[in-house]
Motif scaffolding. Sequence first.
Motif, PDB file in Angstrom:
ATOM      1  N   ILE A  14      -9.562   8.791  -4.405  1.00 39.86           N
ATOM      2  CA  ILE A  14     -10.092   7.760  -3.320  1.00 39.86           C
ATOM      3  C   ILE A  14     -10.872   7.277  -4.121  1.00 39.86           C
ATOM      4  CG2 ILE A  14     -11.150   7.460  -1.257  1.00 39.86           C
ATOM      5  CD1 ILE A  14      -9.287   9.775  -0.082  1.00 39.86           C
ATOM      6  N   MET A  15     -12.238   7.539  -4.506  1.00 38.58           N
ATOM      7  CA  MET A  15     -13.885   7.148  -5.161  1.00 38.58           C
ATOM      8  C   MET A  15     -13.458   6.610  -5.967  1.00 38.58           C
ATOM      9  SD  MET A  15     -16.107  10.581  -4.548  1.00 38.58           S
ATOM     10  CE  MET A  15     -17.077   9.811  -5.529  1.00 38.58           C
ATOM     11  N   LEU A  16     -11.892   6.859  -7.073  1.00 40.83           N
ATOM     12  CA  LEU A  16     -12.131   5.841  -8.041  1.00 40.83           C
ATOM     13  C   LEU A  16     -11.177   5.053  -7.291  1.00 40.83           C
ATOM     14  CD1 LEU A  16     -10.797   8.808 -10.476  1.00 40.83           C
ATOM     15  CD2 LEU A  16     -12.873   7.831 -11.135  1.00 40.83           C
ATOM     16  N   ALA A  17     -10.526   4.986  -6.828  1.00 43.95           N
ATOM     17  CA  ALA A  17      -9.733   3.640  -6.293  1.00 43.95           C
ATOM     18  C   ALA A  17     -11.115   2.130  -5.964  1.00 43.95           C
ATOM     19  CB  ALA A  17      -8.934   3.701  -5.356  1.00 43.95           C
ATOM     20  N   ILE A  18     -12.336   3.117  -4.817  1.00 45.04           N
ATOM     21  CA  ILE A  18     -13.479   2.134  -3.966  1.00 45.04           C
ATOM     22  C   ILE A  18     -14.221   1.349  -5.580  1.00 45.04           C
ATOM     23  CG2 ILE A  18     -15.115   2.691  -3.180  1.00 45.04           C
ATOM     24  CD1 ILE A  18     -13.506   4.705  -1.246  1.00 45.04           C
ATOM     25  N   ASP A  76      -3.383   2.164   3.200  1.00 40.90           N
ATOM     26  CA  ASP A  76      -2.810   0.990   2.957  1.00 40.90           C
ATOM     27  C   ASP A  76      -3.696   0.006   3.538  1.00 40.90           C
ATOM     28  OD1 ASP A  76      -0.152   1.796   3.007  1.00 40.90           O
ATOM     29  OD2 ASP A  76       0.581   1.930   4.969  1.00 40.90           O
ATOM     30  N   THR A  77      -4.792   0.142   4.135  1.00 41.68           N
ATOM     31  CA  THR A  77      -5.959  -0.619   3.718  1.00 41.68           C
ATOM     32  C   THR A  77      -6.721  -0.785   2.660  1.00 41.68           C
ATOM     33  OG1 THR A  77      -6.476   0.156   6.390  1.00 41.68           O
ATOM     34  CG2 THR A  77      -8.085  -0.923   5.637  1.00 41.68           C
ATOM     35  N   LEU A  78      -7.035   0.773   1.571  1.00 36.18           N
ATOM     36  CA  LEU A  78      -7.546  -0.340   0.712  1.00 36.18           C
ATOM     37  C   LEU A  78      -6.980  -0.540  -0.418  1.00 36.18           C
ATOM     38  CD1 LEU A  78      -9.592   1.163  -1.067  1.00 36.18           C
ATOM     39  CD2 LEU A  78      -8.822   3.642  -1.468  1.00 36.18           C
ATOM     40  N   LEU A  79      -5.822  -0.112  -0.168  1.00 33.62           N
ATOM     41  CA  LEU A  79      -4.541  -1.083  -1.044  1.00 33.62           C
ATOM     42  C   LEU A  79      -4.274  -1.974  -1.227  1.00 33.62           C
ATOM     43  CD1 LEU A  79      -1.997   0.216  -2.935  1.00 33.62           C
ATOM     44  CD2 LEU A  79      -0.298  -0.441  -1.244  1.00 33.62           C
ATOM     45  N   ALA A  80      -4.545  -3.266   0.485  1.00 34.44           N
ATOM     46  CA  ALA A  80      -4.882  -4.307   0.636  1.00 34.44           C
ATOM     47  C   ALA A  80      -6.273  -5.081   0.370  1.00 34.44           C
ATOM     48  CB  ALA A  80      -4.880  -4.758   2.100  1.00 34.44           C
ATOM     49  N   SER A 185      -5.548  -1.584 -11.605  1.00 37.32           N
ATOM     50  CA  SER A 185      -5.816  -0.112 -11.996  1.00 37.32           C
ATOM     51  C   SER A 185      -6.211   1.062 -11.145  1.00 37.32           C
ATOM     52  CB  SER A 185      -6.718  -0.225 -13.054  1.00 37.32           C
ATOM     53  OG  SER A 185      -7.880   0.216 -12.440  1.00 37.32           O
ATOM     54  N   GLY A 186      -6.965   0.232  -9.824  1.00 40.01           N
ATOM     55  CA  GLY A 186      -7.624   1.196  -9.235  1.00 40.01           C
ATOM     56  C   GLY A 186      -5.941   1.022  -7.532  1.00 40.01           C
ATOM     57  N   MET A 187      -5.308  -0.329  -7.391  1.00 34.50           N
ATOM     58  CA  MET A 187      -4.503  -0.418  -6.695  1.00 34.50           C
ATOM     59  C   MET A 187      -2.617   0.326  -7.345  1.00 34.50           C
ATOM     60  SD  MET A 187      -3.485  -4.249  -6.076  1.00 34.50           S
ATOM     61  CE  MET A 187      -2.072  -3.887  -5.233  1.00 34.50           C
ATOM     62  N   VAL A 188      -2.648   0.717  -8.849  1.00 33.55           N
ATOM     63  CA  VAL A 188      -1.548   1.945  -9.312  1.00 33.55           C
ATOM     64  C   VAL A 188      -2.097   3.383  -8.814  1.00 33.55           C
ATOM     65  CG1 VAL A 188      -0.226   2.830 -11.053  1.00 33.55           C
ATOM     66  CG2 VAL A 188      -0.791   0.312 -10.969  1.00 33.55           C
TER      67      VAL A 188
END
Length: 269
Positions: A14-18, A76-80, A185-188
């Motif tokens: 999660i931290m990496l995606a953020i 899903d919110t982070l993905l959007a 890349s964060g979405m993947v």
Amino acid sequence: MSVHVMARGSLVPIMLAIASGMLAMGLALPALPLELQARFGCGTTMIGLIMGLQSGATLLSRPWAGRMADRRSGRDTLLAGLGWTACSGLAYMLALLPVLAPAMQQAMIVLGRMSMGLGEGLIVTGGGIWAVTLAAGSGRTGSAMSWVGLAIFAGLGVGTAIGGMIQAQAGFFYLCLVAVALPASGMVLTLCLPPVRLHDGSHAGMRWKDLIGHTWTWGMTLGLSAVGFAAISSFLVIFYAARGWQGGLGAGDVRRGPCQCPVGRKPPC
């Protein structure tokens, strides 16, 4: 394995995606004001308005982001949010097309700022809710939020420094490519993780009057504390360019200290 170790380990993706979204956001901070000034001849007032559009879009997106996180999930919110952040980089790239009139190029940059603002609201809200959901019951929700904050501000600071280097060495087009690739890349990474919901979304809603009554003092305090940083981060890079200081600080590096300057130059303080 203890509960808190499990929670901390599960927070890393999660931290990496953020951070991927915040890195993309930081990339534009040192480059965009210079592009607006050099390419379109914008003055400081117009640059400030364009840069501030992101914060306005973030403000408007927060209620939507909160409802989305409640009804669907933080993932899903982070993905959007990451998707909107990638769209911002694409809009900046479209602004470089020579077939577009200057007015349309500026419109693309404005659209990019608004997309980035929407992305920021969704990323921060979704990532925070997701982290709290994973830490719920472990007694370490505060620690989870602190790690989310670390990902946010580390991404902004590092992204600003990288953005300045890319702009100086390769140009704005390649900076835009990186600004698209990072949130993609964060979405993947986010899609590889299962959604976790804090509740079933059937809870009773709180009236806006009650919500604002509980939070307005803390929100105003936080908002006022950000005014100075927003002003400095928008114009510091232009100030350095006007002084002829090469290789200086990125806009996000203002957090590091009040008296730093480029190597070989006399400090301005």
